[in-house]
Structure formats: structure tokens, C-alpha cells
Design a protein around this motif. Structure first.
Motif, short mmCIF file in Angstrom:
data_model
loop_
_atom_site.label_atom_id
_atom_site.label_comp_id
_atom_site.label_asym_id
_atom_site.label_seq_id
_atom_site.Cartn_x
_atom_site.Cartn_y
_atom_site.Cartn_z
N MET A 1 -22.03 -16.27 -0.26
CA MET A 1 -22.82 -15.36 -0.17
C MET A 1 -22.18 -14.51 1.00
O MET A 1 -22.20 -13.31 1.22
CB MET A 1 -24.05 -15.61 -0.09
N ILE A 2 -21.91 -15.32 2.09
CA ILE A 2 -21.63 -14.59 3.45
C ILE A 2 -20.25 -14.09 3.16
O ILE A 2 -19.98 -12.92 3.69
CB ILE A 2 -21.68 -15.67 4.61
N ASN A 3 -19.48 -14.67 2.52
CA ASN A 3 -18.04 -14.26 2.28
C ASN A 3 -18.12 -12.84 1.48
O ASN A 3 -17.24 -11.85 1.50
CB ASN A 3 -17.08 -14.95 1.62
N ALA A 4 -18.97 -12.74 0.87
CA ALA A 4 -19.20 -11.52 -0.32
C ALA A 4 -19.42 -10.27 0.34
O ALA A 4 -18.90 -9.41 0.42
CB ALA A 4 -20.15 -11.98 -1.33
N VAL A 5 -20.60 -10.68 1.50
CA VAL A 5 -20.88 -9.58 2.50
C VAL A 5 -19.79 -9.14 3.18
O VAL A 5 -19.62 -7.83 3.69
CB VAL A 5 -22.29 -10.16 3.43
N ILE A 6 -19.11 -10.13 3.94
CA ILE A 6 -18.04 -9.77 4.72
C ILE A 6 -16.90 -8.70 4.14
O ILE A 6 -16.52 -7.86 4.65
CB ILE A 6 -17.16 -11.08 5.19
N MET A 7 -16.75 -9.15 2.72
CA MET A 7 -15.82 -8.36 1.73
C MET A 7 -16.34 -6.93 1.85
O MET A 7 -15.38 -6.01 1.94
CB MET A 7 -15.63 -9.04 0.45
N LEU A 8 -17.45 -6.71 1.73
CA LEU A 8 -18.10 -5.27 1.58
C LEU A 8 -17.94 -4.58 2.95
O LEU A 8 -17.62 -3.44 2.91
CB LEU A 8 -19.50 -5.38 1.24
N ILE A 9 -18.33 -5.26 4.01
CA ILE A 9 -17.99 -4.87 5.32
C ILE A 9 -16.57 -4.44 5.76
O ILE A 9 -16.20 -3.45 6.11
CB ILE A 9 -18.65 -5.83 6.54
N CYS A 10 -15.62 -5.38 4.96
CA CYS A 10 -14.05 -4.97 5.43
C CYS A 10 -13.83 -3.74 4.54
O CYS A 10 -13.03 -3.01 5.12
CB CYS A 10 -13.51 -6.05 5.03
N VAL A 11 -14.07 -3.67 3.21
CA VAL A 11 -13.88 -2.28 2.65
C VAL A 11 -14.32 -1.07 3.55
O VAL A 11 -13.71 -0.12 3.75
CB VAL A 11 -14.48 -2.52 1.13
N TYR A 12 -15.61 -1.08 3.90
CA TYR A 12 -16.24 0.10 4.54
C TYR A 12 -15.29 0.22 5.75
O TYR A 12 -15.00 1.39 6.15
CB TYR A 12 -17.66 -0.39 5.16
N ASN A 13 -15.00 -0.94 6.44
CA ASN A 13 -14.20 -0.88 8.06
C ASN A 13 -12.81 -0.03 7.60
O ASN A 13 -12.44 0.73 8.56
CB ASN A 13 -14.14 -1.91 8.51
N MET A 14 -12.47 -0.62 6.34
CA MET A 14 -10.91 -0.14 6.17
C MET A 14 -11.04 1.59 6.05
O MET A 14 -10.23 2.31 6.41
CB MET A 14 -10.21 -0.57 4.93
N MET A 15 -12.12 2.08 5.08
CA MET A 15 -12.29 3.60 5.17
C MET A 15 -12.23 4.38 6.40
O MET A 15 -11.92 5.09 6.55
CB MET A 15 -13.49 3.67 3.78
N GLN A 16 -13.14 3.55 7.26
CA GLN A 16 -13.66 4.13 8.61
C GLN A 16 -12.21 4.26 9.45
O GLN A 16 -12.16 5.54 9.93
CB GLN A 16 -14.57 3.34 9.23
N TYR A 17 -11.52 3.30 9.47
CA TYR A 17 -10.47 3.19 10.30
C TYR A 17 -9.22 4.25 9.55
O TYR A 17 -8.47 4.84 10.32
CB TYR A 17 -9.69 1.72 10.63
N MET A 18 -9.04 4.17 8.38
CA MET A 18 -8.26 5.25 7.97
C MET A 18 -8.22 6.70 7.98
O MET A 18 -7.57 7.53 7.79
CB MET A 18 -8.12 4.91 6.40
N ASP A 19 -9.80 6.89 8.32
CA ASP A 19 -10.26 8.42 8.40
C ASP A 19 -9.87 8.74 9.92
O ASP A 19 -9.94 10.07 10.24
CB ASP A 19 -11.88 8.58 8.19
N VAL A 20 -9.60 7.81 10.78
CA VAL A 20 -9.53 8.16 12.26
C VAL A 20 -8.02 9.15 12.43
O VAL A 20 -7.04 8.65 11.63
CB VAL A 20 -9.49 6.87 13.07
#
Length: 236
Positions: free
Chosen positions: A217-236
Motif C-alpha cells: 500500500m505504501i509503495n502504491a502511494v509513493i508511485m502516485l506521488i512520484c508521478v505527480y512530482n515528475m509532472m511538477q518538475y517537468m513544468d519548471v
């Protein structure tokens, strides 16, 4: 592995500062937990295997720190996207492995030089990503050393203690400590140790099956956060 992507998600500071704060917190937490485990006398630490793993992780911690510095210098804030992508892939592999671990043939490596190499790779990877390395370590310890979840968790913290210590010492030696808030560091270390106290107590009361479900479960949450973070950093 939870602290780093979560701090990235809230963008509270620069990547270098987040890596530093995360590293200090993980070091404090792992130091407390390993000390308590050794003092209790009821531990699953395999020092014969864990010590060369930890020694390799210490070397890898320094190399991973240097590698991140090179990548960050070349691509700037996009290094955060690289970290998130790597962590996403590793979390995905970890979940897949965990769900199929009963069908996986494992090994029991005892040769010190092989333990040293495996530890070096673990330390390098965790230091580059700015994480403790927990989930990755658990999979590696199960596959190469046939450890169950509880034994792998304790040995993982032992490895993390050495890799994070080496990584932070290299930061101080290179005079490359990023700017940070002492208040934030104090609260994070306090929270990390408090979490270590709670986690150490819970660890003794739950079985491997429950631990495995929580881990997934924790790893699943981490994957969602990583997807969000990638989108955020690519927008910079």
C-alpha cells in the motif's frame, strides 16, 4: 523513501536541501532503531552478512552523492524529475516482486565480497535518490539472502545507518551543506525518532502477511506521488 518524495511534492525547498533534510532524518531514525534493536537482544540482525553490506553501502553513499552532484549540475532542477522517475520504476518493481515473492526462487549469499558489491550498489542508489532505501533494500535482502520481511527490515536499517552516515560526512567534508532551516531540521529529526519508536513497537506485534500488505500500500502511494512530482518538475 516516504520522506523525500513527500517533501518534493510540497516543494518546500530546493532539491539539495530536501535531500539533506531527508538524509539527516533517516540517519536519526535508523540510528535510534538499530540501537534499540541491539540493546533488546531480540533482533534478526545478521552481522556476518550485514556488516560487509553496510561497508559497501557506506562507499556507495559517497559515490551516489557525487553522482547526484554531477547530474544536478548538468540539468538543474530537472534532476528532481530524474529522481522521481527512478523511484517510480523502483517502486513498481518492488510492488510486482512483493506480490509474487512466494513464487520467486531466492538465494543465500554468504561471500563477503559479493555482499560488499551489493551493499555498494544499494548505498549508491539510495544516496543518489536522496532516500533511505527501505523498500529497495527489502527486496534485495529477500532475493539475495532469503530474509523474511521482519529480518530484512532490521538489516535494511543497519545498512541505511552506514550509507546515510557516509553520505552526510562527505557533504560536510566537501563543504557543500545546502541552506536549510534549523527549525525544520529539528522538527523532522524529532518526528523521525518518534516514528522510529512507534514503528519499533508495532514491528514486534504484526506478522509478515500484514507487513507485506502495508508495504504494498505504501509503495502504491509513493508511485502516485512520484508521478505527480515528475509532472511538477517537468513544468519548471
Amino acid at each position: 523513501v516516504i520522506i523525500k518524495p513527500t517533501l518534493d511534492m510540497f516543494r518546500i525547498d530546493s532539491i539539495a536541501t530536501i535531500n539533506f533534510l531527508s538524509g539527516c532524518t533517516v540517519l536519526a531514525m535508523s540510528g535510534y532503531t538499530v540501537t534499540q534493536t541491539l540493546r533488546s537482544g531480540k533482533n534478526n540482525l545478521d552481522l556476518k552478512t550485514g556488516t560487509p553490506l553496510a561497508a559497501g553501502a557506506a562507499i556507495g553513499g559517497v559515490l551516489g552523492k557525487q553522482l547526484f552532484g554531477v547530474v544536478s549540475m548538468r540539468i538543474g532542477t530537472a534532476a528532481g524529475a530524474v529522481q522521481s522517475l527512478c523511484l517510480l520504476v523502483l517502486a513498481l518493481i518492488t510492488v510486482f516482486y512483493t506480490l509474487n515473492r512466494e513464487r520467486v526462487h531466492t538465494y543465500r549469499i554468504v561471500k563477503a565480497w559479493l555482499c560488499l558489491i551489493i551493499g555498494l550498489l544499494l548505498g549508491m542508489l539510495s544516496s543518489f535518490l536522496g532516500i533511505g532505501g527501505g523498500p529497495i533494500n527489502l527486496v534485495v535482502l529477500h532475493f539475495f539472502f532469503s530474509m523474511d520481511m521482519k529480518a530484512a527490515a532490521q538489516n535494511s536499517l543497519y545498512i541505511i545507518l552506514f550509507s546515510q552516515t557516509a553520505s552526510l560526512l562527505s557533504t560536510f567534508a566537501a563543504h557543500s551543506v545546502p541552506g536549510f532551516s534549523w527549525l525544520s531540521l529539528t522538527f523532522m529529526i524529532t518526528g523521525g525518532v518518534a516514528g522510529g519508536i512507534i514503528g519499533h513497537a508495532v514491528h514486534r506485534r504484526i506478522d509478515d502477511k500484514v507487513l507485506g500488505k502495508l508495504f504494498t500500500m505504501i509503495n502504491a502511494v509513493i508511485m502516485l506521488i512520484c508521478v505527480y512530482n515528475m509532472m511538477q518538475y517537468m513544468d519548471v
